[in-house]
Write a protein that holds these residues in place. Structure first.
Motif, PDB file in Angstrom:
ATOM      1  N   GLU A  58      -4.073  -0.172 122.344  1.00 12.74           N
ATOM      2  CA  GLU A  58      -2.947  -0.518 121.828  1.00 12.74           C
ATOM      3  C   GLU A  58      -2.083  -1.781 122.512  1.00 12.74           C
ATOM      4  OE1 GLU A  58       0.264   1.770 119.363  1.00 12.74           O
ATOM      5  OE2 GLU A  58       0.529   2.887 121.387  1.00 12.74           O
ATOM      6  N   PRO A  59      -1.321  -2.803 122.076  1.00 15.43           N
ATOM      7  CA  PRO A  59      -1.944  -3.498 121.041  1.00 15.43           C
ATOM      8  C   PRO A  59      -3.494  -4.182 120.592  1.00 15.43           C
ATOM      9  CG  PRO A  59      -0.072  -5.184 122.114  1.00 15.43           C
ATOM     10  CD  PRO A  59      -0.729  -3.677 122.511  1.00 15.43           C
TER      11      PRO A  59
ATOM     12  N   TYR B  51      -6.587  -7.129 119.137  1.00 12.47           N
ATOM     13  CA  TYR B  51      -6.119  -7.874 118.547  1.00 12.47           C
ATOM     14  C   TYR B  51      -7.217  -8.562 117.494  1.00 12.47           C
ATOM     15  CZ  TYR B  51      -0.737  -8.683 119.311  1.00 12.47           C
ATOM     16  OH  TYR B  51       0.085  -8.842 119.818  1.00 12.47           O
TER      17      TYR B  51
ATOM     18  N   LYS C  84      -3.441  -7.199 113.789  1.00 15.90           N
ATOM     19  CA  LYS C  84      -2.897  -6.168 115.190  1.00 15.90           C
ATOM     20  C   LYS C  84      -3.103  -5.157 114.687  1.00 15.90           C
ATOM     21  CE  LYS C  84       1.219  -7.058 116.646  1.00 15.90           C
ATOM     22  NZ  LYS C  84       2.387  -7.562 117.414  1.00 15.90           N
TER      23      LYS C  84
ATOM     24  N   MET D 201      -2.135  -1.068 116.003  1.00 16.16           N
ATOM     25  CA  MET D 201      -1.045   0.330 116.819  1.00 16.16           C
ATOM     26  C   MET D 201      -1.672   1.588 116.761  1.00 16.16           C
ATOM     27  SD  MET D 201       1.064  -2.878 116.912  1.00 16.16           S
ATOM     28  CE  MET D 201       3.139  -2.755 115.833  1.00 16.16           C
TER      29      MET D 201
ATOM     30  N   PHE E 129       5.939   0.202 118.701  1.00 21.97           N
ATOM     31  CA  PHE E 129       6.700  -0.892 119.236  1.00 21.97           C
ATOM     32  C   PHE E 129       6.592  -2.256 118.692  1.00 21.97           C
ATOM     33  CE2 PHE E 129       6.503   3.852 121.200  1.00 21.97           C
ATOM     34  CZ  PHE E 129       7.358   4.129 120.348  1.00 21.97           C
ATOM     35  N   TYR E 130       5.562  -2.924 118.740  1.00 24.24           N
ATOM     36  CA  TYR E 130       5.039  -3.824 119.228  1.00 24.24           C
ATOM     37  C   TYR E 130       4.955  -5.064 117.507  1.00 24.24           C
ATOM     38  CZ  TYR E 130       2.965  -1.815 122.828  1.00 24.24           C
ATOM     39  OH  TYR E 130       2.808  -1.173 124.612  1.00 24.24           O
TER      40      TYR E 130
ATOM     41  N   SER F  45       6.230  -7.941 116.025  1.00 19.99           N
ATOM     42  CA  SER F  45       6.105  -8.874 116.068  1.00 19.99           C
ATOM     43  C   SER F  45       5.593  -9.393 115.420  1.00 19.99           C
ATOM     44  CB  SER F  45       6.274  -9.836 117.636  1.00 19.99           C
ATOM     45  OG  SER F  45       4.824  -9.417 118.530  1.00 19.99           O
TER      46      SER F  45
ATOM     47  N   ASP G  21       2.672 -11.661 115.076  1.00 21.50           N
ATOM     48  CA  ASP G  21       2.151 -12.704 115.968  1.00 21.50           C
ATOM     49  C   ASP G  21       0.576 -12.318 115.211  1.00 21.50           C
ATOM     50  OD1 ASP G  21       1.555 -10.077 116.536  1.00 21.50           O
ATOM     51  OD2 ASP G  21       1.190 -10.251 119.253  1.00 21.50           O
TER      52      ASP G  21
ATOM     53  N   VAL H  31      -0.081  -6.599 110.051  1.00 20.86           N
ATOM     54  CA  VAL H  31       0.685  -4.932 111.292  1.00 20.86           C
ATOM     55  C   VAL H  31      -0.209  -3.684 110.374  1.00 20.86           C
ATOM     56  CG1 VAL H  31       1.968  -4.723 112.975  1.00 20.86           C
ATOM     57  CG2 VAL H  31       1.746  -6.539 112.276  1.00 20.86           C
TER      58      VAL H  31
END
Length: 175
Positions: A76-77, A79, A88, A90, A94-95, A97, A99, A103
């Motif tokens: 992780e993470p 993509y 994304k 994971m 914790f990630y 965002s 992006d 997710v």
């Protein structure tokens, strides 16, 4: 595209098999395991379901690194793209965002779905039924114009998973 999603199987191989069988029987074309796989037998089940899959290491999966090259295990993470959609993946949340368009995470053992700022955040809950008397999984349908999330649960003495709730989110138009 229909994507079967599960997480936190821990030592419950039979529950993992039940969830995977259910997702495949209900049209999953791709499988995502969001970590805390724990048992190699769960990786064998992912292989045996004859669908493309990806599984991310969870905080209880360090011992599975021995099998990294045999199975579709990622750190992780991670993509990747599926059905013209950026994902994304994971285990630990914790990630978080925005992006990616989707997710997917695990770890909390709680089903969560939220659509914020054009990003779908999804935790399928726990397969292992450790923190509550139900096993959980989800199906994400990725369509050109929307995401449809189906949340499934199976009570301890129930024979099969039941649809608990459906969520639908309009996708942002790309420029």
């Amino acid at each position: 595209m229909k994507i079967g999603i599960l997480s936190d199987t821990h030592k419950k191989v039979k529950k993992a098999k039940t969830a995977l069988d259910f997702l495949v029987q209900n049209g999953a074309e791709f499988i995502i395991h969001a970590g805390d796989i724990v048992e190699k037998e769960v990786l064998d089940l992912l292989e045996a379901c004859k669908k493309k899959y990806i599984a991310v290491y969870g905080n209880n999966d360090a011992h599975l690194v021995t099998y990294h090259n045999k199975y579709h295990l990622v750190q992780e993470p991670y993509y990747f793209k599926l059905s013209n959609t950026k994902f994304k993946l994971m285990h630990l949340p914790f990630y978080m965002s925005r992006d990616a368009e989707v997710v997917i995470f695990g770890h909390t053992h709680q089903f969560e779905v939220e659509f914020a700022g054009g990003t779908l955040f999804l935790n399928p809950g726990e397969v292992c039924a450790r923190n509550k008397p139900i096993s959980e999984c989800a199906m994400l349908e990725v369509l050109e114009e929307k995401f449809i999330v189906k949340y499934y649960t199976q009570k301890e003495k129930q024979e099969q998973y039941m649809l608990t709730k459906t969520f639908s989110y309009e996708r942002q138009k790309s420029e």
